[in-house]
Structure formats: C-alpha cells, structure tokens
Design a protein around this motif. Structure first.
Motif, PDB file in Angstrom:
ATOM      1  N   ARG A  83       0.811  -1.223   0.000  1.00 38.83           N
ATOM      2  CA  ARG A  83       0.000   0.000   0.000  1.00 38.83           C
ATOM      3  C   ARG A  83       0.841   1.269   0.000  1.00 38.83           C
ATOM      4  O   ARG A  83       0.325   2.347  -0.300  1.00 38.83           O
ATOM      5  CB  ARG A  83      -0.951  -0.002   1.189  1.00 38.83           C
ATOM      6  N   THR A  85       2.991   1.921  -2.151  1.00 35.71           N
ATOM      7  CA  THR A  85       3.122   2.298  -3.560  1.00 35.71           C
ATOM      8  C   THR A  85       1.837   2.087  -4.350  1.00 35.71           C
ATOM      9  O   THR A  85       1.734   2.556  -5.473  1.00 35.71           O
ATOM     10  CB  THR A  85       4.253   1.499  -4.240  1.00 35.71           C
ATOM     11  N   GLU A  86       0.880   1.372  -3.790  1.00 43.32           N
ATOM     12  CA  GLU A  86      -0.399   1.088  -4.467  1.00 43.32           C
ATOM     13  C   GLU A  86      -1.536   1.359  -3.495  1.00 43.32           C
ATOM     14  O   GLU A  86      -1.961   0.479  -2.762  1.00 43.32           O
ATOM     15  CB  GLU A  86      -0.419  -0.366  -4.947  1.00 43.32           C
ATOM     16  N   GLN A  87      -2.006   2.591  -3.497  1.00 41.76           N
ATOM     17  CA  GLN A  87      -3.035   2.988  -2.551  1.00 41.76           C
ATOM     18  C   GLN A  87      -4.387   2.345  -2.838  1.00 41.76           C
ATOM     19  O   GLN A  87      -5.241   2.268  -1.968  1.00 41.76           O
ATOM     20  CB  GLN A  87      -3.201   4.516  -2.520  1.00 41.76           C
ATOM     21  N   ASN A  88      -4.642   1.887  -4.056  1.00 41.67           N
ATOM     22  CA  ASN A  88      -5.928   1.314  -4.432  1.00 41.67           C
ATOM     23  C   ASN A  88      -6.001  -0.191  -4.234  1.00 41.67           C
ATOM     24  O   ASN A  88      -6.849  -0.855  -4.833  1.00 41.67           O
ATOM     25  CB  ASN A  88      -6.246   1.658  -5.893  1.00 41.67           C
ATOM     26  N   LEU A  89      -5.139  -0.728  -3.418  1.00 42.43           N
ATOM     27  CA  LEU A  89      -5.162  -2.159  -3.133  1.00 42.43           C
ATOM     28  C   LEU A  89      -6.464  -2.493  -2.405  1.00 42.43           C
ATOM     29  O   LEU A  89      -6.915  -1.728  -1.561  1.00 42.43           O
ATOM     30  CB  LEU A  89      -3.961  -2.500  -2.238  1.00 42.43           C
ATOM     31  N   THR A 148       6.204  -8.816 -11.520  1.00 45.98           N
ATOM     32  CA  THR A 148       5.968  -7.897 -10.409  1.00 45.98           C
ATOM     33  C   THR A 148       6.956  -8.089  -9.274  1.00 45.98           C
ATOM     34  O   THR A 148       7.169  -7.165  -8.500  1.00 45.98           O
ATOM     35  CB  THR A 148       4.546  -8.040  -9.847  1.00 45.98           C
TER      36      THR A 148
END
Length: 176
Positions: A83, A85-89, A148
């Motif tokens: 999260r 780096t990826e807030q929309n997880l 990834t």
C-alpha cells in the motif's frame, strides 16, 4: 526471511488481481533467479512447493486458529508494504480471504533452464499467477509477462554487482 517476504508480496499481488477480476487479461509473475547453476533452480523450486503446501494447509485452518492468525498477520504486513506504492489495493478482508488461498494454491512453479534439453515454454494462459525459476534463460532477451517480483539472492563477493545494477536501472530502483 527475504525469500518468504518476497513470496508473501507476490501472493498478495495475485490475490489483488483475483479481487479486481484481472485474471483473464494479464499475468502476474514472480521471477526467481538464484544462480546460473541449475542445481539451485531445483532447490528453490522444492522450497517454493513446500512453502505453498504449508501455507495452503494453514490457510485452510479454521478462523481464529493461532497458526492461521500468525500467517495472516504476516500477509497483512505484506499488504501494508504494498500500500505504500499502491493505494488502491483491495481491503485486507478481500485480499486475505479465499482469494489469497487461491493465489497460493493455483500459482504454478516452473523451472526454466536447459538442464534436460530445450528450455520449457511458459503457458501464460494456464494461470494468472506464475512463478518462474531459472538462470541464464531468464536473463536478457526473455520476456516475463506481468513481472511484479524478482528475487535474486546473491552471496557476497560473487562479482554480480554490475549485473544487479543494470537490472536496477532497467526495472527501476526502489527507495529504501
């Protein structure tokens, strides 16, 4: 510890793909590049298979079981790391339920080397999550779909610093 962390991050990412319904359009792949020596490929494949079996067993335990809660806490930490780096997880409830169990159980492990003849081909359509283990075959020129996570364990003093730096420039550096 770093190997287990990398696997947890990968499986959380695969679970997120299941949550989002991305599994038909793309892949999510982990590449493990322990060495050019093929013996280490077999060893890492065995380790991944054993870890997957154990995690699948633990995730199948009843909710509230101490072993399951401990493992889920480790996966929660991996999700928290992602999260950054990826807030929309998706939420932990979505990530760490049945989708995580599917991610662990259904992501095949494939060794790619020329030890027994021609390099095996990856069936990218077989599963969304893929774990590839190899050496020179996975080096420059091989396309890994949906890469990834890359895990490249290297002992000190092996002279691999230049190669690691080149890969860092290609894939992008991660802030410490």
């Amino acid at each position: 510890p770093t190997f287990l962390e990398a696997l947890r991050l990968f499986f959380v990412g695969v679970s997120a793909g299941y949550c989002r319904g991305n599994t038909l359009q793309s892949n999510r792949t982990m590449m493990i590049h322990p060495s050019q020596r093929t013996d280490s490929h077999t060893l890492f494949s065995h380790w991944v298979d054993q870890i997957k079996q154990e995690w699948d067993r633990i995730l199948g335990l009843p909710n509230g079981h101490a072993d399951k809660e401990d493992l889920l806490n480790e996966f929660r930490q991996a999700a928290a790391d992602l999260r950054t780096t990826e807030q929309n997880l998706p939420s932990d409830d979505e990530l760490l339920g049945i989708n995580l169990k599917f991610a662990v159980k259904r992501s095949p492990v494939q060794v790619l080397n020329r030890r027994s003849g021609p390099t095996p081909q990856v069936d990218w359509g077989a599963e969304y999550g893929q774990i590839l283990i190899g050496g020179n075959v996975l080096d420059r020129g091989f396309t890994v779909r949906g890469l990834t996570i890359t895990y490249m364990p290297r002992p000190l003093g092996t002279g691999m610093a230049d190669t690691l730096q080149q890969r860092g420039r290609f894939f992008g550096y991660r802030a410490a």
